[in-house]
Design an enzyme around this catalytic site. Structure first.
Site, PDB file in Angstrom:
ATOM      1  N   CYS A   1      -5.074  -3.171   3.587  1.00 41.41           N
ATOM      2  CA  CYS A   1      -4.713  -2.914   4.976  1.00 41.41           C
ATOM      3  C   CYS A   1      -5.898  -3.022   5.946  1.00 41.41           C
ATOM      4  O   CYS A   1      -6.343  -4.119   6.271  1.00 41.41           O
ATOM      5  CB  CYS A   1      -4.042  -1.543   5.058  1.00 41.41           C
ATOM      6  SG  CYS A   1      -3.015  -1.284   6.531  1.00 41.41           S
TER       7      CYS A   1
ATOM      8  N   GLU B   1       0.850  -1.194   0.000  1.00 41.76           N
ATOM      9  CA  GLU B   1       0.000   0.000   0.000  1.00 41.76           C
ATOM     10  C   GLU B   1       0.883   1.241   0.000  1.00 41.76           C
ATOM     11  O   GLU B   1       1.992   1.240   0.544  1.00 41.76           O
ATOM     12  CB  GLU B   1      -0.861  -0.021   1.259  1.00 41.76           C
ATOM     13  CG  GLU B   1      -1.733   1.199   1.483  1.00 41.76           C
ATOM     14  CD  GLU B   1      -2.418   1.191   2.847  1.00 41.76           C
ATOM     15  OE1 GLU B   1      -3.403   1.924   3.012  1.00 41.76           O
ATOM     16  OE2 GLU B   1      -1.966   0.449   3.749  1.00 41.76           O
TER      17      GLU B   1
ATOM     18  N   LYS C   1      -9.889   2.153  -1.602  1.00 45.36           N
ATOM     19  CA  LYS C   1     -10.057   1.632  -0.248  1.00 45.36           C
ATOM     20  C   LYS C   1     -11.371   2.094   0.377  1.00 45.36           C
ATOM     21  O   LYS C   1     -11.654   3.285   0.455  1.00 45.36           O
ATOM     22  CB  LYS C   1      -8.874   2.069   0.617  1.00 45.36           C
ATOM     23  CG  LYS C   1      -8.814   1.452   2.004  1.00 45.36           C
ATOM     24  CD  LYS C   1      -7.548   1.930   2.712  1.00 45.36           C
ATOM     25  CE  LYS C   1      -7.418   1.362   4.111  1.00 45.36           C
ATOM     26  NZ  LYS C   1      -6.231   1.910   4.804  1.00 45.36           N
TER      27      LYS C   1
END
Length: 262
Positions: free
Chosen positions: A148, A39, A111
């Protein structure tokens, strides 16, 4: 399919990060079909109170151009994280890019779950993506993209698997802290076991982030891992192994309750 997960720490120097991408892909590509980078590989997160907006780029910017060039040069698909300009000039997206070995952009995942936890508020800097699973095809395998903090929300991984994902690809910059490394490894394993799928996680390391990049099989076995230092690890993803595990453990078929993403 052979996957390489790459572990490194990005900086605020975007040109240096692009050079690192070219070098890291070249190092990991031999024998790999897919190279997974962490990321925020384009640029590290800004310190609290500052913004990543100035670093953000469009999907035809220099970072994506570097990914596409590296993919074609080395004949591998690549997944990596960047900050992408959004309709809010002050709050870009935290985006994963999947690029095919031919340099074609296979998909972009923005995300969904922003890291508003453990004393940090990612939503001050970033715009969340649409609540929809993003699955891309690399060779004969379907990859579900997540980033994440998404790992803490099992409903997303289940939506990805329901959409056909056989491998959950999880680039991350998992912040160090009390029990955080334990959470990281436990959640990666749980997502693999509960979905009877592979998980390929590439994390940043260094002073801020925990590293511990790894590939986990559908039974929760770590096939390859990196540790804390810079480096990469390889693992083979097998359709036969996936089918065998799902035959012996048909938990997806045995479900009595399902959740439809909002």
């Amino acid at each position: 399919m052979r996957i390489a997960v790459v572990q490194t720490a990005s900086s605020y120097d975007k040109a240096a990060n692009r050079d690192a991408v070219s070098r890291l892909v070249a190092d990991a590509a031999p024998g790999a079909d897919l190279v997974v980078l962490p990321e925020a590989m384009m640029s590290d997160f800004a310190v609290e109170g500052q913004s990543v907006a100035d670093a953000a780029e469009a999907l035809d910017g220099e970072f994506v151009t570097t990914l596409r060039k590296a993919a074609v040069e080395h004949g591998v698909a690549i997944v990596a994280g960047m900050f992408e300009r959004s309709c809010d000039e002050h709050r870009p997206y935290n985006t994963l890019l999947a690029v095919g070995a031919d340099g074609v952009l296979l998909g972009a995942y923005r995300k969904i779950h922003l890291y508003d936890a453990f004393g940090y508020k990612e939503s001050d800097q970033l715009t969340p993506g649409d609540v929809a699973p993003v699955v891309v095809q690399v060779g004969d395998h379907s990859l579900g993209l997540m980033t994440c903090y998404d790992l803490r929300f099992p409903e997303l991984s289940r939506a990805l698997v329901d959409a056909g994902a056989e491998v959950l690809v999880v680039p991350a910059a998992w912040v160090r802290g009390p029990l955080k490394e334990h959470h990281w490894t436990t959640l990666l394993t749980a997502r693999a076991v509960e979905n009877t799928c592979y998980v390929a996680a590439a994390a940043q390391n260094g002073k801020k982030y925990c590293g511990l990049s790894q590939v986990i099989d559908p039974q929760g076995i770590a096939l390859a891992s990196v540790g804390e230092s810079d480096g990469h690890a390889f693992a083979e993803v097998s359709a036969e192994r996936l089918a065998d595990v799902r035959k012996r453990n048909p938990s997806l078929q045995n479900r009595r309750y399902s959740v439809t993403p909002r």
